[in-house]
Motif scaffolding. Structure first.
Motif, PDB file in Angstrom:
ATOM      1  N   VAL A 100       0.826  -1.213   0.000  1.00 34.39           N
ATOM      2  CA  VAL A 100       0.000   0.000   0.000  1.00 34.39           C
ATOM      3  C   VAL A 100       0.851   1.250   0.000  1.00 34.39           C
ATOM      4  CG1 VAL A 100      -1.783   1.278   1.258  1.00 34.39           C
ATOM      5  CG2 VAL A 100      -1.833  -1.228   1.206  1.00 34.39           C
ATOM      6  N   TRP A 101       1.957   1.232   0.749  1.00 34.84           N
ATOM      7  CA  TRP A 101       2.716   2.453   0.984  1.00 34.84           C
ATOM      8  C   TRP A 101       4.079   2.412   0.301  1.00 34.84           C
ATOM      9  CZ3 TRP A 101      -0.156   6.107   3.047  1.00 34.84           C
ATOM     10  CH2 TRP A 101      -1.210   5.759   3.898  1.00 34.84           C
ATOM     11  N   ALA A 102       4.558   3.629  -0.028  1.00 31.72           N
ATOM     12  CA  ALA A 102       5.946   3.841  -0.445  1.00 31.72           C
ATOM     13  C   ALA A 102       6.563   4.779   0.578  1.00 31.72           C
ATOM     14  CB  ALA A 102       6.020   4.445  -1.843  1.00 31.72           C
ATOM     15  N   GLU A 103       7.804   4.460   1.018  1.00 37.64           N
ATOM     16  CA  GLU A 103       8.372   5.174   2.148  1.00 37.64           C
ATOM     17  C   GLU A 103       9.738   5.749   1.808  1.00 37.64           C
ATOM     18  OE1 GLU A 103       6.511   2.402   5.769  1.00 37.64           O
ATOM     19  OE2 GLU A 103       8.650   2.309   5.270  1.00 37.64           O
ATOM     20  N   VAL A 104      10.044   6.886   2.480  1.00 42.02           N
ATOM     21  CA  VAL A 104      11.391   7.460   2.509  1.00 42.02           C
ATOM     22  C   VAL A 104      11.810   7.478   3.970  1.00 42.02           C
ATOM     23  CG1 VAL A 104      12.834   9.463   2.050  1.00 42.02           C
ATOM     24  CG2 VAL A 104      10.980   8.895   0.490  1.00 42.02           C
ATOM     25  N   ARG A 105      12.963   6.878   4.277  1.00 40.18           N
ATOM     26  CA  ARG A 105      13.435   6.795   5.650  1.00 40.18           C
ATOM     27  C   ARG A 105      14.716   7.595   5.792  1.00 40.18           C
ATOM     28  NH1 ARG A 105      12.970   0.262   5.489  1.00 40.18           N
ATOM     29  NH2 ARG A 105      10.682   0.096   5.488  1.00 40.18           N
ATOM     30  N   VAL A 106      14.774   8.410   6.833  1.00 41.14           N
ATOM     31  CA  VAL A 106      15.953   9.220   7.134  1.00 41.14           C
ATOM     32  C   VAL A 106      16.417   8.818   8.528  1.00 41.14           C
ATOM     33  CG1 VAL A 106      16.886  11.533   7.393  1.00 41.14           C
ATOM     34  CG2 VAL A 106      15.103  11.103   5.692  1.00 41.14           C
ATOM     35  N   ASP A 107      17.592   8.134   8.617  1.00 42.43           N
ATOM     36  CA  ASP A 107      18.137   7.675   9.894  1.00 42.43           C
ATOM     37  C   ASP A 107      19.303   8.558  10.282  1.00 42.43           C
ATOM     38  OD1 ASP A 107      16.311   5.697   9.565  1.00 42.43           O
ATOM     39  OD2 ASP A 107      17.745   4.121   9.055  1.00 42.43           O
ATOM     40  N   ASP A 108      19.282   9.045  11.562  1.00 41.45           N
ATOM     41  CA  ASP A 108      20.412   9.834  12.057  1.00 41.45           C
ATOM     42  C   ASP A 108      21.197   9.011  13.054  1.00 41.45           C
ATOM     43  OD1 ASP A 108      19.274  10.036  14.679  1.00 41.45           O
ATOM     44  OD2 ASP A 108      18.059  11.743  14.041  1.00 41.45           O
ATOM     45  N   SER A 109      22.269   9.593  13.560  1.00 38.66           N
ATOM     46  CA  SER A 109      23.137   8.914  14.527  1.00 38.66           C
ATOM     47  C   SER A 109      23.162   9.671  15.847  1.00 38.66           C
ATOM     48  CB  SER A 109      24.569   8.800  13.960  1.00 38.66           C
ATOM     49  OG  SER A 109      24.565   8.114  12.733  1.00 38.66           O
ATOM     50  N   GLY A 110      22.079  10.391  16.104  1.00 32.33           N
ATOM     51  CA  GLY A 110      22.019  11.185  17.323  1.00 32.33           C
ATOM     52  C   GLY A 110      21.551  10.393  18.535  1.00 32.33           C
ATOM     53  N   PRO A 111      21.216  11.094  19.615  1.00 28.79           N
ATOM     54  CA  PRO A 111      20.791  10.421  20.863  1.00 28.79           C
ATOM     55  C   PRO A 111      19.351   9.918  20.838  1.00 28.79           C
ATOM     56  CG  PRO A 111      20.732  12.787  21.151  1.00 28.79           C
ATOM     57  CD  PRO A 111      21.307  12.557  19.783  1.00 28.79           C
ATOM     58  N   GLY A 112      18.615  10.217  19.782  1.00 31.68           N
ATOM     59  CA  GLY A 112      17.208   9.813  19.739  1.00 31.68           C
ATOM     60  C   GLY A 112      16.300  10.863  20.390  1.00 31.68           C
ATOM     61  N   VAL A 113      15.027  10.523  20.486  1.00 36.70           N
ATOM     62  CA  VAL A 113      14.011  11.438  21.031  1.00 36.70           C
ATOM     63  C   VAL A 113      13.412  10.802  22.291  1.00 36.70           C
ATOM     64  CG1 VAL A 113      11.878  12.713  20.555  1.00 36.70           C
ATOM     65  CG2 VAL A 113      13.507  12.248  18.705  1.00 36.70           C
ATOM     66  N   ALA A 114      13.218  11.603  23.310  1.00 39.61           N
ATOM     67  CA  ALA A 114      12.593  11.080  24.536  1.00 39.61           C
ATOM     68  C   ALA A 114      11.209  10.507  24.212  1.00 39.61           C
ATOM     69  CB  ALA A 114      12.471  12.192  25.584  1.00 39.61           C
ATOM     70  N   GLU A 115      10.874   9.392  24.892  1.00 34.72           N
ATOM     71  CA  GLU A 115       9.612   8.705  24.609  1.00 34.72           C
ATOM     72  C   GLU A 115       8.410   9.629  24.763  1.00 34.72           C
ATOM     73  OE1 GLU A 115       8.994   5.707  23.468  1.00 34.72           O
ATOM     74  OE2 GLU A 115      11.100   5.159  23.307  1.00 34.72           O
ATOM     75  N   LYS A 116       8.449  10.477  25.772  1.00 33.52           N
ATOM     76  CA  LYS A 116       7.305  11.356  26.014  1.00 33.52           C
ATOM     77  C   LYS A 116       7.162  12.437  24.956  1.00 33.52           C
ATOM     78  CE  LYS A 116       9.966  14.322  29.166  1.00 33.52           C
ATOM     79  NZ  LYS A 116       9.894  15.530  28.343  1.00 33.52           N
ATOM     80  N   ASP A 117       8.236  12.636  24.135  1.00 41.49           N
ATOM     81  CA  ASP A 117       8.185  13.704  23.131  1.00 41.49           C
ATOM     82  C   ASP A 117       7.983  13.183  21.722  1.00 41.49           C
ATOM     83  OD1 ASP A 117       8.621  15.556  25.128  1.00 41.49           O
ATOM     84  OD2 ASP A 117      10.808  15.519  24.896  1.00 41.49           O
ATOM     85  N   LEU A 118       7.857  11.853  21.560  1.00 46.26           N
ATOM     86  CA  LEU A 118       7.760  11.304  20.209  1.00 46.26           C
ATOM     87  C   LEU A 118       6.541  11.824  19.460  1.00 46.26           C
ATOM     88  CD1 LEU A 118       8.903   7.591  20.688  1.00 46.26           C
ATOM     89  CD2 LEU A 118      10.029   9.379  19.339  1.00 46.26           C
ATOM     90  N   GLU A 119       5.419  12.026  20.187  1.00 46.98           N
ATOM     91  CA  GLU A 119       4.220  12.551  19.538  1.00 46.98           C
ATOM     92  C   GLU A 119       4.179  14.072  19.569  1.00 46.98           C
ATOM     93  OE1 GLU A 119       1.842  11.155  17.810  1.00 46.98           O
ATOM     94  OE2 GLU A 119       2.816   9.204  17.951  1.00 46.98           O
ATOM     95  N   ARG A 120       4.765  14.642  20.579  1.00 41.90           N
ATOM     96  CA  ARG A 120       4.672  16.102  20.726  1.00 41.90           C
ATOM     97  C   ARG A 120       5.547  16.850  19.724  1.00 41.90           C
ATOM     98  NH1 ARG A 120       5.246  18.676  26.323  1.00 41.90           N
ATOM     99  NH2 ARG A 120       4.148  20.290  25.140  1.00 41.90           N
ATOM    100  N   VAL A 121       6.554  16.176  19.170  1.00 37.05           N
ATOM    101  CA  VAL A 121       7.450  16.881  18.243  1.00 37.05           C
ATOM    102  C   VAL A 121       6.707  17.355  17.003  1.00 37.05           C
ATOM    103  CG1 VAL A 121       9.535  15.705  19.007  1.00 37.05           C
ATOM    104  CG2 VAL A 121       8.139  14.683  17.213  1.00 37.05           C
ATOM    105  N   PHE A 122       5.521  16.753  16.724  1.00 41.22           N
ATOM    106  CA  PHE A 122       4.747  17.178  15.558  1.00 41.22           C
ATOM    107  C   PHE A 122       3.759  18.281  15.906  1.00 41.22           C
ATOM    108  CE2 PHE A 122       5.999  12.817  14.466  1.00 41.22           C
ATOM    109  CZ  PHE A 122       6.588  13.026  13.234  1.00 41.22           C
TER     110      PHE A 122
END
Length: 706
Positions: free
Chosen positions: A627-649
């Protein structure tokens, strides 16, 4: 005596003939005592007088039996005759039994003959009592006591006389042993007289009350039976049947006090009796105006069933056996019985009230539970410390457990409470915000009110929770849309202002490029200047279209090619093109618009470069599914805090405020891709870093053919 029997109990009967005969007999008897040489007439006169007395006595008794039979419906006359008969029986039977009968049998009882004259005192007393109607209705207990004493006296005297006669005539040779035996016989008779009197009393009582229970039975047995009844109306019904059957009352009516203070009749409806009697009758003697129907129906007495100045019921009584009112003993027994019945009635009423209150409480509790269960809000009953005592279904739904599982659980372990609520819940609170501690982090509004769990102790709390997660999200979206609308107006104005000089810069750059020969070392710089001016122009146009919602028609695009170009431009602008690792793949066809997709990938790459340490690689890859076509962008940083994964948008939320972040990049990116029917997500990688994914609907060749 004959004259009395003739006129009694009718005082108007004329007996002049008998009076004349009595006078003549009296004069004749006196003449024999006065006249000289009249001793020879004495035996004749004595015989005549004894014959006249016997004839008068027998005639009087027969006459009274006839009159007693005829007075079947005249209770007063019948009771007077019975009193006279009692006097005759008590007065004459001892003398006839102990004196006359032994003499006829040849037994001398001279030492005891004078004692048998004493009971004859009862004869005039009984005749006077019958005439004066003294204690007319107490015949039964008086007759029981008098007859039992008389019979005991007769039995004892006759037995002692016979024993003494036998000892005198046949035991003369025994000397002092005869006297000892006589004394022992007397002692034995005295010891036997009391049990004999008791048994005779029981027999007479059984005979006098026609085999029915005596009044004293009410106090010993019926009271115990009434004490076992716990329903007021049933108790009064039992009281009615007990008095009717035990004391031969022809009519008995009972009334129970009801809520308004009046009295309601107990028993089957009877048209001639009032169904309700006002409490005002207590201040009047019976019968009051409200009780005239009862008096007309044969009721003669009203008794109150009262305790401690509170009248719980009324008891109305008629005549015994339809003829006789209550005697003093029977009345005392009935009053004592009704006093005990009043105690039982009070207890029954209190128990009935408690039973009704318990039923009302049960209904109230059941209705309260139904109301609580049907409430759209989550309702918890807790103690002051926040320990849950009960919960409704809505509360169980919020915490995703069964309601019984919430009992004894601390509210603080389920919800993030305000700091001041940690030790004890407040007495009153409203509109307090909180979040559940489950993975869903539901947003709730809490209200608290005090509850009295124990009498006089306000140690409970009712906590009402309203799940406002969707409401708050809607409010946040509306607020974000308002901000985006304001930003769109600002961006539109800025785009217009920027486009004017940008058009000049782009034109001048193109003119400069035409004027610069290719071999000039500055030609490459001029070419970059032209490309970047065009890029800025596209960014401004894409940004304006994204904020306005876009109006371009979606086309088929190679997502891999668009992503590669956008990533390279973004990396070059930050001088990090050498850090890109672009995975080689074939064409990945998707439905979309090139400008928003380029801007979205560019934002993702910029964020990845800024989140990673210098020199760390940024990996770009594409993939496609059913169904989907995807573009993935992977970084090498520290990641995002779990509580902020939805709030960043969320608009204006940024983890880079110290580095100039505005919090608009990912919000704009998500909105642009959402307008294309796609998705944007962010997740942490297991080995470190974060992955941003842009997902569009995949294009298949079958769609074109269809």
């Amino acid at each position: 005596i004959a004259r009395f029997f003739i006129i009694f109990p009718e005082h108007r009967t004329s007996v002049w003939i008998l009076d004349l005969a009595t006078v003549v007999a009296a004069i004749g008897a006196a003449a024999t005592a006065i006249a000289l040489n009249a001793e020879g007439w004495w035996p004749v006169l004595t015989t005549l007088l004894r014959a006249a007395f016997s004839i008068a006595l027998v005639g009087g008794i027969v006459l009274h039996i006839v009159r007693w039979w005829q007075a079947a419906r005249d209770a007063r006359a019948r009771r007077q005759i019975e009193w006279a008969a009692l006097g005759l029986l008590v007065g004459l039977v001892p003398w006839a039994t102990v004196v006359w009968l032994p003499r006829q049998l040849g037994i001398e009882v001279d030492p005891f003959s004078w004692m048998m004259v004493l009971p004859m005192v009862a004869l005039p007393f009984a005749l006077v009592a019958a005439t004066m109607e003294y204690r007319l209705w107490d015949l039964e207990p008086i007759a029981r006591d008098a007859l039992s004493a008389t019979l005991v006296l007769v039995i004892g005297g006759f037995a002692f006389a016979v024993t003494n006669h036998l000892l005198v005539n046949y035991a003369g040779g025994f000397g002092s042993l005869r006297n000892l035996f006589a004394f022992a016989t007397g002692v034995l008779l005295v010891m036997l007289l009391q049990p004999i009197r008791t048994q005779v009393g029981h027999f007479l009582e059984h005979w006098l009350y026609h085999g029915r229970r005596p009044p004293r039975w009410l106090l010993t047995h019926a009271t115990r039976e009434l004490a076992q009844v716990t329903e007021p109306r049933e108790l009064l019904s039992r009281l009615t049947s007990t008095l009717r059957d035990g004391l031969d009352f022809d009519v008995v009516a009972t009334y129970l006090r009801v809520g308004d203070g009046a009295f309601s009749r107990v028993g089957s409806p009877e048209g001639y009796l009032p169904e309700h009697i006002p409490a005002s009758v207590l201040s009047h003697h019976f019968p009051s105006s409200e009780e005239e129907a009862l008096a007309a129906a044969g009721y003669t007495l009203r008794l109150t069933l009262d305790r401690v100045d509170t009248v719980h019921g009324l008891l109305y009584l008629g005549l015994r056996r339809g003829l006789f009112p209550l005697g003093s003993e029977a009345r005392e027994v009935v009053e004592a019985f009704t006093a005990q019945a009043a105690v039982a009635l009070e207890s029954a009423r209190y128990l009935d009230d408690l039973r009704q209150q318990a039923e009302e409480y049960r209904i109230l509790h059941a209705n309260t539970q139904r109301i609580i269960e049907s409430s759209a809000a989550a309702i918890l009953v807790c103690d002051a410390s926040g320990r849950i005592l009960s919960a409704n279904t809505e509360a169980a739904g919020i915490f995703e457990v069964n309601a019984p599982e919430l009992v004894s659980v601390s509210l603080d372990s389920l919800v993030v409470l305000p700091q001041e609520w940690r030790d004890n819940l407040p007495l009153q609170a409203a509109n307090a915000e909180g979040r559940t501690k489950d993975p869903l982090h539901r947003r709730v509004i809490m209200a608290v009110s005090v509850l009295e769990l124990d009498s006089g102790s306000f140690n409970g709390r009712v906590v009402v929770l309203q799940d406002v997660t969707e409401l708050r999200e809607l409010q946040d979206r509306i607020r974000d849309q308002e901000r985006m609308a304001a930003l769109g107006r600002l961006a539109s104005g800025l785009a217009h202002e920027i486009n004017t000089p940008l058009t000049g810069i782009s034109s001048f750059a193109q003119m400069l490029g035409e004027m610069t020969p290719p071999e000039d070392p500055r030609a490459s710089l001029v070419s970059k200047l032209v490309d970047q001016s065009f890029r800025v122009s596209r960014i401004v146009a894409n940004l304006r279209e994204a904020i306005r919602g876009g109006g371009e028609e979606m086309t088929i695009l190679d997502l891999a090619s668009v992503a590669r170009n956008a990533a390279l431009e973004a990396a070059r602008s930050l001088g990090a093109a050498d850090r890109l690792e672009i995975e080689k793949s074939g064409p990945v066809m998707a439905l979309g618009v090139t400008g928003p997709v380029e801007l979205a990938v560019s934002n993702m790459v910029r964020n990845a470069i800024e989140a990673s340490d210098p020199g760390m690689a940024i990996r770009i890859s594409t993939a496609c599914g059913e169904v989907w076509a995807e573009v993935r962008v992977d970084d090498s940083g520290p990641g995002v805090a779990e509580k902020d994964l939805e709030r960043v948008f969320e608009p204006f939320f940024s983890t880079k405020t110290d580095r100039g972040g505005t919090g608009m990049g990912l919000a704009i990116t998500r909105d642009m891709i959402s307008n294309l029917g796609g998705e944007v997500s962010l997740e942490n990688l297991a080995h470190g870093g974060a992955r941003a994914t842009v997902r569009l609907r995949r294009w298949k060749e079958s769609e074109a053919s269809s």
